[in-house]
Design a protein around this motif. Structure first.
Motif, PDB file in Angstrom:
ATOM      1  N   ASP A  52       0.795  -1.121  -0.139  1.00 29.89           N
ATOM      2  CA  ASP A  52      -0.118   0.182  -0.115  1.00 29.89           C
ATOM      3  C   ASP A  52       0.830   1.181   0.254  1.00 29.89           C
TER       4      ASP A  52
ATOM      5  N   ASP B 123       3.015   2.382   2.434  1.00 33.11           N
ATOM      6  CA  ASP B 123       3.724   2.749   3.709  1.00 33.11           C
ATOM      7  C   ASP B 123       4.704   1.870   4.033  1.00 33.11           C
TER       8      ASP B 123
ATOM      9  N   SER C 147       3.652   6.282   7.739  1.00 30.89           N
ATOM     10  CA  SER C 147       3.040   6.383   6.408  1.00 30.89           C
ATOM     11  C   SER C 147       3.912   6.918   5.371  1.00 30.89           C
ATOM     12  N   ARG C 148       3.641   6.655   3.987  1.00 34.00           N
ATOM     13  CA  ARG C 148       4.632   7.390   2.837  1.00 34.00           C
ATOM     14  C   ARG C 148       4.718   8.654   2.941  1.00 34.00           C
TER      15      ARG C 148
ATOM     16  N   SER D 150       4.950  10.768   5.397  1.00 37.78           N
ATOM     17  CA  SER D 150       5.729  11.293   6.514  1.00 37.78           C
ATOM     18  C   SER D 150       7.237  10.762   6.116  1.00 37.78           C
TER      19      SER D 150
ATOM     20  N   ASP E  57       5.562  13.235  14.403  1.00 43.94           N
ATOM     21  CA  ASP E  57       5.024  12.450  13.280  1.00 43.94           C
ATOM     22  C   ASP E  57       4.880  11.008  13.515  1.00 43.94           C
ATOM     23  N   ASP E  58       4.295  10.379  12.531  1.00 44.79           N
ATOM     24  CA  ASP E  58       3.948   8.961  12.656  1.00 44.79           C
ATOM     25  C   ASP E  58       4.838   7.843  12.405  1.00 44.79           C
TER      26      ASP E  58
END
Length: 546
Positions: free
Chosen positions: A58, A60, A82-83, A85, A113-114
């Motif tokens: 997906d 990420d 996430s991509r 980030s 951030d994640d």
């Protein structure tokens, strides 16, 4: 100026880099490859912590492997960033070639951030190039080719020298990331190959769609692969072989299609091949090269099934195990042979002798009918039954053992048997006492050579221990064994040159006979006792050593 620029350190770094890159090719699965990538950074590139973030379908990135800290590994392994980030991080900071360095002065904005991350404690830097606990260094991994498809990102932390990597350290990390990307791509190809093979015979439409994927995975596999016919007149014939297998055997692909593995296997390993199951079968055997030599390989089989007609193709993975097998054979030889003389040792002698003996005695004068009765059972109807062949009605199995018998010691009736010649050196102790153990060892080596030279190729010469040797010679009569003992004694008593001097030893031989019904110890004890009888009978003969 950084110390990594010094030639010596560069050479050491190159050696470490070469080793960890070589380790990448030993991993078998994608998970093993990812962990090997992380371990290699810690082991060979001078960082205390390393993390491999892998791109998911997906887009990420998931933390797939971690090395250097069990606590950090438990904290972030399996977590996803996430991509967007990650793309933000790879666009910040300083570009060091393909690498991306984000100093602590800029990286504070990324704390919330994640992207999974760990925090290390440490003092503020004292020097300009000293590593800060909040510094970040990323090595992107791109697939080979012009598309620059992102496969993942390597994150590193805490250089062991406490400094930011200079040009040489940056280049080493970038080179490693490139090799890691290749290893990950190859691991994915191997996984894709297995999935492609499962789909191969399900339907023609799936076959056409997956052909290119399978072709690449098959052709570029690092070890040998082959597809063979199953069933029919052409059962076992090789349909397709990859380049690795052709190189291993030194044969072109066009020539390989004329063979099956049964045509290539060593004659002694044919039985092993025939006993190997098609589904999930494994075997270690030798395959013939074009130059006439043989190479040890490990075969692993799996069946590619056709939903309509059942199994049709056999997929075989061929791995070169020549080095490992050679090492195993060397270890086995060391365990079964005397380190000084190279002769079979006591354990190997007993094993060879035991293989010729059984618990039931056999005599030379047993009639042919009695021998058949002993082998098959005396009740012929119990074997064949009243209604024809019925091998399940008897409790006496067919006896494949060829019984060992002893010739009559009183009358030479022409019977041949397995002679056991027990040899004890006379005067050897005085050589050890007078000239030292080094001279004694040289004498033992020369005696072993003379004994080996004096017997036939299929006879056994073993060192029992100390100055005692045993010869196993099959197919001899009583007179033959006596003549052999005389020849060997005459060979031993000749002068032996050691360190510029000539020394002599004598030899006493006792001749025993192996016979079914005797134990190994009984056979050796019988020959040993007869040797001492001969030694006592020759006690008045003057023997001198030295």
């Amino acid at each position: 100026m950084e110390t990594e620029s010094e030639p010596y350190v560069r050479l050491a770094t190159l050696r470490q880099l070469h080793q960890v890159v070589a380790d990448l090719n030993t991993a078998r699965s994608l998970a093993d490859t990812l962990q090997t990538v992380a371990d290699g950074i810690v082991a060979g590139l001078g960082y205390e912590l390393a993390c491999v973030n892998l791109v998911r379908p997906d887009g990420d990135l998931v933390v797939a492997a971690f090395a250097g800290s069990a606590a950090a590994e438990a904290l972030i392994t399996g977590r996803v960033g996430s991509r967007p980030s990650w793309e933000r991080r790879l666009s910040m900071g300083e570009a060091w070639g393909e690498l991306r360095f984000i100093p602590h002065t800029e990286g504070w904005v990324l704390i919330e951030d994640d992207v999974p991350q760990w925090h290390t404690e440490g003092p503020d830097p004292r020097f300009e190039d000293e590593w800060h606990p909040q510094d970040r260094l990323y090595a992107p991994m791109y697939a080979s080719g012009g598309g620059r498809e992102l496969l993942g990102v390597i994150s590193v932390d805490r250089p062991r020298n406490g400094r930011r990597p200079g040009p040489w350290g940056q280049e080493a990390l970038q080179m490693y990331a490139s090799q890691a990307a290749i290893a990950i791509s190859n691991a994915r190809l191997r996984a894709n190959m297995q999935r492609a093979l499962v789909r191969l015979e399900r339907e023609q439409q799936a076959l056409r769609a997956s052909e290119e994927s399978f072709r690449q995975a098959f052709e570029y596999a690092p070890s040998g692969m082959a597809i063979a016919e199953m069933g029919g007149d052409q059962h076992g014939r090789l349909l397709r072989t990859n380049d690795a297998l052709c190189r291993l055997l030194g044969r072109p692909a066009s020539a390989m299609r004329r063979y099956s593995f049964a045509d290539l296997v060593h004659p002694e390993d044919v039985g092993t091949l025939l006993r190997t199951s098609a589904e999930g079968g494994r075997a270690e055997l030798r395959l013939g090269r074009r130059d006439g030599t043989y190479v040890w390989v490990s075969l692993r089989n799996s069946v590619v099934a056709d939903t309509a007609d059942g199994p049709r193709f056999l997929l075989t993975h061929v791995e070169d195990i020549e080095d490992r097998k050679r090492h195993e054979l060397q270890l086995a030889h060391r365990a079964s042979h005397d380190a000084l003389t190279g002769l079979p040792n006591s354990a190997e002698l007993r094993a060879r002798l035991s293989a010729r003996l059984c618990e039931r005695p056999q005599t030379a004068r047993e009639s042919a009918i009695e021998a058949l009765d002993a082998a098959y059972g005396s009740d012929s109807e119990g074997i064949f039954g009243s209604d024809g062949f019925d091998f399940e009605t008897t409790g006496v199995p067919y006896d494949h053992h060829v019984h060992t018998i002893a010739p009559d010691s009183e009358v030479d009736d022409g019977t041949k048997g397995l002679a056991v010649l027990f040899c004890d050196l006379d005067g050897f102790k005085s050589i050890n006492d007078r000239f030292g153990h080094q001279t004694g060892d040289a004498v033992l080596v020369e005696v072993a050579r003379r004994l080996t030279t004096g017997v036939r190729d299929n006879d056994t010469v073993a060192r029992l221990g100390g100055d005692e040797f045993v010869v196993l010679a099959d197919g001899l009569g009583a007179a033959d064994a006596a003549d052999l003992a005389v020849r060997l004694r005459n060979a031993i008593i000749l002068p032996i040159r050691v360190g510029g001097r000539g020394v002599r030893v004598g030899a006493s031989f006792g001749i025993g006979w192996a016979s079914c019904g005797m134990s190994v110890e009984e056979v050796l004890q019988s020959a040993d006792q007869r040797m001492y009888v001969e030694k006592r009978s020759r006690a008045k003969v003057h023997r001198r050593a030295g």
